[in-house]
Design a protein around this motif. Sequence first.
Motif, short mmCIF file in Angstrom:
data_model
loop_
_atom_site.label_atom_id
_atom_site.label_comp_id
_atom_site.label_asym_id
_atom_site.label_seq_id
_atom_site.Cartn_x
_atom_site.Cartn_y
_atom_site.Cartn_z
N GLY A 155 0.76 -1.10 -0.07
CA GLY A 155 -0.14 -0.13 -0.10
C GLY A 155 0.82 1.33 0.14
N LYS A 156 2.10 1.40 -0.28
CA LYS A 156 2.85 2.37 -0.44
C LYS A 156 2.39 3.52 -1.08
CE LYS A 156 6.51 -0.07 -1.82
NZ LYS A 156 5.84 -1.16 -1.91
N THR A 157 2.02 3.38 -2.38
CA THR A 157 1.81 4.18 -3.41
C THR A 157 0.47 5.02 -2.74
OG1 THR A 157 2.60 3.00 -5.16
CG2 THR A 157 1.12 4.89 -6.02
N VAL A 158 -0.43 4.11 -2.58
CA VAL A 158 -1.77 4.65 -2.11
C VAL A 158 -1.61 5.62 -0.67
CG1 VAL A 158 -3.97 4.37 -1.23
CG2 VAL A 158 -3.23 2.85 -3.18
N TYR A 159 -0.66 5.16 0.04
CA TYR A 159 -0.37 5.49 1.43
C TYR A 159 0.22 7.12 1.13
CZ TYR A 159 1.92 7.11 5.52
OH TYR A 159 2.51 8.10 6.47
N LEU A 160 1.06 7.17 0.14
CA LEU A 160 1.72 8.63 -0.08
C LEU A 160 0.50 9.45 -0.82
CD1 LEU A 160 4.94 7.93 -1.88
CD2 LEU A 160 4.65 9.01 0.21
N ALA A 161 -0.43 9.09 -1.44
CA ALA A 161 -1.74 10.11 -1.88
C ALA A 161 -2.35 10.37 -0.51
CB ALA A 161 -2.42 9.25 -2.84
N ALA A 162 -2.35 9.32 0.31
CA ALA A 162 -3.47 9.68 1.54
C ALA A 162 -2.60 10.62 2.44
CB ALA A 162 -3.50 8.36 2.19
N LEU A 163 -1.29 10.45 2.44
CA LEU A 163 -0.19 11.59 3.44
C LEU A 163 -0.57 12.85 2.76
CD1 LEU A 163 1.80 12.13 5.49
CD2 LEU A 163 3.49 11.10 3.89
N LYS A 164 -0.20 13.00 1.53
CA LYS A 164 -0.38 14.33 0.74
C LYS A 164 -1.76 14.99 0.98
CE LYS A 164 0.77 17.84 -1.82
NZ LYS A 164 -0.31 18.35 -2.08
N LYS A 165 -2.97 14.29 0.89
CA LYS A 165 -4.25 14.76 1.03
C LYS A 165 -4.38 15.16 2.54
CE LYS A 165 -8.28 15.58 -0.12
NZ LYS A 165 -8.70 16.57 -1.20
N GLN A 166 -3.97 14.25 3.39
CA GLN A 166 -4.04 14.75 4.86
C GLN A 166 -3.27 15.86 5.23
OE1 GLN A 166 -4.04 11.12 7.54
NE2 GLN A 166 -6.16 11.82 7.90
N LEU A 167 -2.18 16.04 4.76
CA LEU A 167 -0.97 17.38 5.09
C LEU A 167 -1.85 18.40 4.41
CD1 LEU A 167 2.21 15.92 4.07
CD2 LEU A 167 1.44 16.53 6.18
N GLU A 168 -2.77 18.29 3.51
CA GLU A 168 -3.48 19.62 2.97
C GLU A 168 -4.47 20.36 4.18
OE1 GLU A 168 -5.40 18.43 -0.46
OE2 GLU A 168 -3.70 17.92 -1.63
N LYS A 169 -4.86 19.50 5.01
CA LYS A 169 -5.73 19.98 6.10
C LYS A 169 -4.86 20.35 7.27
CE LYS A 169 -9.38 16.50 4.61
NZ LYS A 169 -10.22 15.64 5.19
N THR A 170 -3.64 20.42 7.41
CA THR A 170 -3.03 21.00 8.32
C THR A 170 -2.23 22.28 7.96
OG1 THR A 170 -0.87 20.22 7.58
CG2 THR A 170 -2.00 18.64 8.83
N ASN A 171 -1.85 22.99 8.80
CA ASN A 171 -1.09 24.37 8.48
C ASN A 171 0.19 24.14 7.90
OD1 ASN A 171 0.53 23.52 10.67
ND2 ASN A 171 0.53 25.81 11.54
N ILE A 172 0.83 22.98 7.37
CA ILE A 172 1.89 22.77 6.43
C ILE A 172 1.62 23.20 5.08
CG2 ILE A 172 3.70 21.06 5.90
CD1 ILE A 172 3.37 19.74 8.49
N GLY A 173 2.60 23.98 4.60
CA GLY A 173 2.76 24.23 3.20
C GLY A 173 3.35 23.29 2.38
#
Length: 360
Positions: free
Chosen positions: A118-136
């Motif tokens: 699940g590495k490829t899907v995980y990276l997409a999920a990580l990037k998607k969740q990072l969009e909801k933080t205050n990290i640019g």
Amino acid sequence: MVYHDIICPVCFKSFKANNVVFRASKMRETSKVDLYIRNFQRQLGNDYSEYTKDFLDPALLSPNYKRYQNGKLEAIIDPETGERTTERLCPYCHAKLYENAGSRHAEICSVIGFTESGKTVYLAALKKQLEKTNIGMINGSNDHTIEENIQLLEAGKKVSSTTDYSGPYVYHMTSYVDQKEIKNTVLFYDIPGERFKNYDEIRKRAAFIEKSNACIFLVDMKNVEGAMQVFNNIATNYLEGGKKLNMDLCMVLSKSDQLEKEFPSVFEALALQIETNYVNGKPINYSEIDYNSNYIRRNIIEKDTTLNSLAVAVDAVVKEERCRWFTVRSMNGEIFSPKNCVQPFLWAMAKKGYYPSETD
């Protein structure tokens, strides 16, 4: 302006920001195979015979051919054609460098696991969740694979598994710690599990593993034996001479959405864990992370012989304070529904001082 040493994203050798070479902007009659590229590819067991544009070494040019910006060598003028070129290369393997390399400190984050963990899907999920933080997180290259995978998953489509050495996915990261803006660059690597099935392949990639600042290791509960094989091959390389992995290691039980039916006791244990939403820069709570990690080990890992053997192997090559266990969910059945995917990454970044942290 302060510039940082560059770590080549391909051969992983380190050099000063201005000690780069350049690729000529046009082919010449004298153009031939770049021996630096060929020699490096042969070390990896690959054949290489492509003709390339010549490389230009600034060390061999007079100052009037060099163009600096704020003290950084940004371009050179080709003495033969008069053309300006800004394509910077690693001086060791002649790999093309990502934009702004050297302008920010770079962190290498590897995502490793057995085939179909699940590495490829995980990276997409990580990037998607990072969009909801205050990290640019600004894409720092022309590779938009992760963004394209997010679009596919949100449309209910499947993404292709990694079949070759992929990366880096370059992101310029801006975070805030104690009201101070911190900028760095994160290089994500998605390495296919096939690359780690045998010891010889690991030795070819040893430089990559050794240079990683953080590693997210995905463990598919349906194939713990596969994860064990991959980790043992990595550990074997580092156990020589009593080495320890010089990185923060996130051991992640992935695909938690599949556990309810197949591993009901595991699913029940996971349901009792603390879940945190990191919207608006909520700090990583080390006490909470420690509690969840110990809970996973006590209620899941220690009750499974193979998982426990994996944990023992991890403990042998990673210092206790540099490893934690996590659970994540990228999909909920066929629906793209990330849960906890951001936590391992933020923990690793907090350890480096790039994300706020606290302790109860």
